[in-house]
Write an enzyme that holds these catalytic residues in place. Structure first.
Site, PDB file in Angstrom:
ATOM      1  N   ARG A   5       0.832  -1.215   0.000  1.00  0.00           N
ATOM      2  CA  ARG A   5       0.000   0.000   0.000  1.00  0.00           C
ATOM      3  C   ARG A   5       0.863   1.260   0.000  1.00  0.00           C
ATOM      4  O   ARG A   5       0.690   2.159  -0.827  1.00  0.00           O
ATOM      5  CB  ARG A   5      -0.903  -0.028   1.229  1.00  0.00           C
ATOM      6  CG  ARG A   5      -1.708   1.215   1.475  1.00  0.00           C
ATOM      7  CD  ARG A   5      -2.457   1.072   2.802  1.00  0.00           C
ATOM      8  NE  ARG A   5      -3.319   2.209   3.048  1.00  0.00           N
ATOM      9  CZ  ARG A   5      -2.899   3.314   3.668  1.00  0.00           C
ATOM     10  NH1 ARG A   5      -1.653   3.426   4.053  1.00  0.00           N
ATOM     11  NH2 ARG A   5      -3.757   4.307   3.857  1.00  0.00           N
ATOM     12  N   ASP A  54      10.207 -14.930  10.671  1.00  0.00           N
ATOM     13  CA  ASP A  54      11.332 -15.600  11.331  1.00  0.00           C
ATOM     14  C   ASP A  54      12.363 -14.624  11.918  1.00  0.00           C
ATOM     15  O   ASP A  54      13.187 -15.011  12.740  1.00  0.00           O
ATOM     16  CB  ASP A  54      12.056 -16.531  10.347  1.00  0.00           C
ATOM     17  CG  ASP A  54      11.121 -17.557   9.728  1.00  0.00           C
ATOM     18  OD1 ASP A  54      10.085 -17.853  10.353  1.00  0.00           O
ATOM     19  OD2 ASP A  54      11.419 -18.045   8.629  1.00  0.00           O
ATOM     20  N   ARG A  57      -0.754 -29.057  34.392  1.00  0.00           N
ATOM     21  CA  ARG A  57      -0.195 -29.871  33.299  1.00  0.00           C
ATOM     22  C   ARG A  57       1.096 -29.279  32.725  1.00  0.00           C
ATOM     23  O   ARG A  57       1.355 -28.083  32.855  1.00  0.00           O
ATOM     24  CB  ARG A  57      -1.206 -29.929  32.162  1.00  0.00           C
ATOM     25  CG  ARG A  57      -2.064 -31.154  32.221  1.00  0.00           C
ATOM     26  CD  ARG A  57      -2.968 -31.214  31.019  1.00  0.00           C
ATOM     27  NE  ARG A  57      -3.758 -32.417  31.065  1.00  0.00           N
ATOM     28  CZ  ARG A  57      -4.991 -32.506  30.600  1.00  0.00           C
ATOM     29  NH1 ARG A  57      -5.580 -31.459  30.062  1.00  0.00           N
ATOM     30  NH2 ARG A  57      -5.639 -33.642  30.667  1.00  0.00           N
ATOM     31  N   MET A  73       6.708 -21.470  14.842  1.00  0.00           N
ATOM     32  CA  MET A  73       7.479 -21.407  13.593  1.00  0.00           C
ATOM     33  C   MET A  73       8.750 -20.591  13.782  1.00  0.00           C
ATOM     34  O   MET A  73       8.969 -19.996  14.832  1.00  0.00           O
ATOM     35  CB  MET A  73       6.627 -20.763  12.499  1.00  0.00           C
ATOM     36  CG  MET A  73       5.730 -21.723  11.782  1.00  0.00           C
ATOM     37  SD  MET A  73       5.054 -20.914  10.318  1.00  0.00           S
ATOM     38  CE  MET A  73       4.371 -22.333   9.487  1.00  0.00           C
ATOM     39  N   GLY A  74       9.529 -20.507  12.730  1.00  0.00           N
ATOM     40  CA  GLY A  74      10.761 -19.716  12.792  1.00  0.00           C
ATOM     41  C   GLY A  74      11.860 -20.328  11.940  1.00  0.00           C
ATOM     42  O   GLY A  74      12.978 -19.854  11.934  1.00  0.00           O
TER      43      GLY A  74
HETATM   44  O1  F6P Z   1       9.734 -18.498   6.624  1.00  0.00           O
HETATM   45  C1  F6P Z   1       8.457 -18.362   7.154  1.00  0.00           C
HETATM   46  C2  F6P Z   1       7.923 -19.701   7.568  1.00  0.00           C
HETATM   47  O2  F6P Z   1       6.643 -19.518   8.102  1.00  0.00           O
HETATM   48  C3  F6P Z   1       8.815 -20.495   8.551  1.00  0.00           C
HETATM   49  O3  F6P Z   1       8.688 -20.060   9.867  1.00  0.00           O
HETATM   50  C4  F6P Z   1       8.333 -21.902   8.313  1.00  0.00           C
HETATM   51  O4  F6P Z   1       9.343 -22.839   8.630  1.00  0.00           O
HETATM   52  C5  F6P Z   1       8.038 -21.916   6.842  1.00  0.00           C
HETATM   53  O5  F6P Z   1       7.811 -20.568   6.451  1.00  0.00           O
HETATM   54  C6  F6P Z   1       6.846 -22.743   6.453  1.00  0.00           C
HETATM   55  O6  F6P Z   1       6.748 -22.735   5.073  1.00  0.00           O
HETATM   56  P1  F6P Z   1       5.491 -23.266   4.262  1.00  0.00           P
HETATM   57  O7  F6P Z   1       4.361 -22.304   4.484  1.00  0.00           O
HETATM   58  O8  F6P Z   1       5.964 -23.277   2.861  1.00  0.00           O
HETATM   59  O9  F6P Z   1       5.162 -24.600   4.827  1.00  0.00           O
END
Ligand code: F6P
Length: 373
Positions: free
Chosen positions: A26, A139, A174, A181-182
């Site tokens: 944008r 990431d 628990r 992710m990362g």
């Molecule tokens: O690079 C961004 C990311 O979300 C990572 O954290 C993850 O490992 C990867 O992409 C997942 O990729 P896809 O959506 O192709 O499965």
């Protein structure tokens, strides 16, 4: 009288989408239009560039997209770009559409793609498109910028999820593992473990062995069991790149707890939540909207000033050699970094040899000594 040709900008989003990409599209489009440029959007990342899938991006099409997650242009991972014929096709599309400036919004692989397309050694003197990168990846693994677009929203999503998991973990005393992710980076796991007051965190930069990880989790459970003043809940955040499959970690911890601590309340079972792509979606935070808008502004101004092979970056003022990065003239908080230098720094981040990674781990250990494992 012959009309002078308007300069033309093309905008592309590539790789894993990140919240705030739309804010960057944008801002780049609106600023370029105000400067008298035509703007085109490339569909589905480099795939669209190779296939010639470009569409006009008028102001009305972007003015209201700041709130939306994902990317209105679509994105893709495009391994084809590693091959010369695909890069030639991408350059041919840019020439055919007379694109003067290309803004690539994405992470490591996307910025490498931008570098490869504009590589003077391969593209030759006839290549007339200037290229600027804008870092966007949840990431936070792009070098030479303290923050990439999308990281702040992703952190907020994880913290919100961990707060909720903490409620149910506390109710049942628990132990929960929460995978975030990362890719190979532990940034999201480290930062959100502090922000959500998690009991433990497992991240690749710590280089812990599987055995050490299991013992540390069991130590944490032992401490929790000794508590009398508050619930015996344990929340451990696990970076997806930590290298221990979740199931295996759960079974190993359960077995070790039985061995070391016994099972006072019957069978001891852990629970696991993999947040996965939830972390990548959603409405961008105010910070991501602002960061995206400011980096896009810097990128457009750099293109207009005739720059190429740079990356707009968000960095604290510091002693960075001017051959690597110069403060942006368009925004005193932003920098224009040499794209090659950014890619070298990104590689060091990935390998864990970067000073930033060492600082990050040290700061993290000082802030959350009891968590580090
Ligand atoms: O690079 C961004 C990311 O979300 C990572 O954290 C993850 O490992 C990867 O992409 C997942 O990729 P896809 O959506 O192709 O499965």
């Amino acid at each position: 009288m012959t009309a002078t040709k308007k300069s033309r900008l093309a905008i592309l989003t590539s790789g894993g989408d990140a919240p705030g990409m739309n804010a960057a599209i944008r801002a780049a489009a609106l600023i370029a239009i105000r400067e008298g440029w035509d703007v085109l959007g490339v569909r589905r990342g480099y795939r669209g560039l190779i296939d010639g899938d470009l569409r006009p991006l008028p102001a009305e099409s972007v003015v209201d997209v700041i709130r939306a997650g994902g990317t209105i242009l679509g994105s893709a991972r495009c391994p084809d770009l590693e091959e010369r014929p695909a890069r030639d096709a991408a350059r041919a599309t840019l020439a055919e559409h007379a694109v003067d400036g290309l803004i690539v919004i994405g992470g490591d692989g996307s910025l490498r793609g931008a570098r490869a397309i504009a590589d003077p050694a391969e593209a030759g003197d006839g290549f007339a498109t200037r290229v600027i990168g804008v870092p966007a990846s949840i990431d936070n693994d792009v070098g030479f910028t303290s923050a990439s677009i999308g990281v702040d929203t992703a952190m907020n999503t994880i913290v919100e999820a961990c707060d909720k998991i903490s409620d149910t973990a506390s109710a049942h005393d628990r132990t929960f593992f929460v995978e975030v992710m990362g890719r190979a980076s532990g940034y999201l796991a480290m930062t959100t473990s502090i922000a959500s007051a998690a009991d433990g965190v497992i991240f690749p930069e710590a280089h812990a062995s599987e055995e050490e990880i299991v013992e540390h989790v069991v130590d944490t459970i032992e401490r929790a069991r000794a508590r009398t003043d508050r619930p015996k809940r344990v929340v451990v955040i696990v970076a997806e790149g930590a290298g221990v499959p979740m199931e295996r970690l759960q079974r190993a911890v359960e077995a070790r707890v039985a061995e070391r601590l016994g099972e006072p309340d019957g069978n001891f079972e852990t629970r696991a939540t993999v947040l996965g792509h939830v972390v990548r979606g959603g409405r961008p935070s105010a910070f991501d909207r602002l960061l995206a808008s400011r980096l896009a502004h810097v990128a457009v101004k750099a293109l207009i000033a005739g720059k190429t092979l740079k990356m707009a970056a968000w960095l604290l003022p510091g002693k960075i050699p001017s051959r690597l990065a110069v403060p942006s003239e368009a925004d005193p908080y932003c920098w224009l970094v040499d794209l090659d230098a950014a890619l070298v720094a990104t590689e060091r981040l990935r390998r864990g040899t970067s000073q930033m990674v060492r600082w990050g781990v040290r700061i993290f250990e000082e802030l959350g000594t009891s968590l580090a494992m």
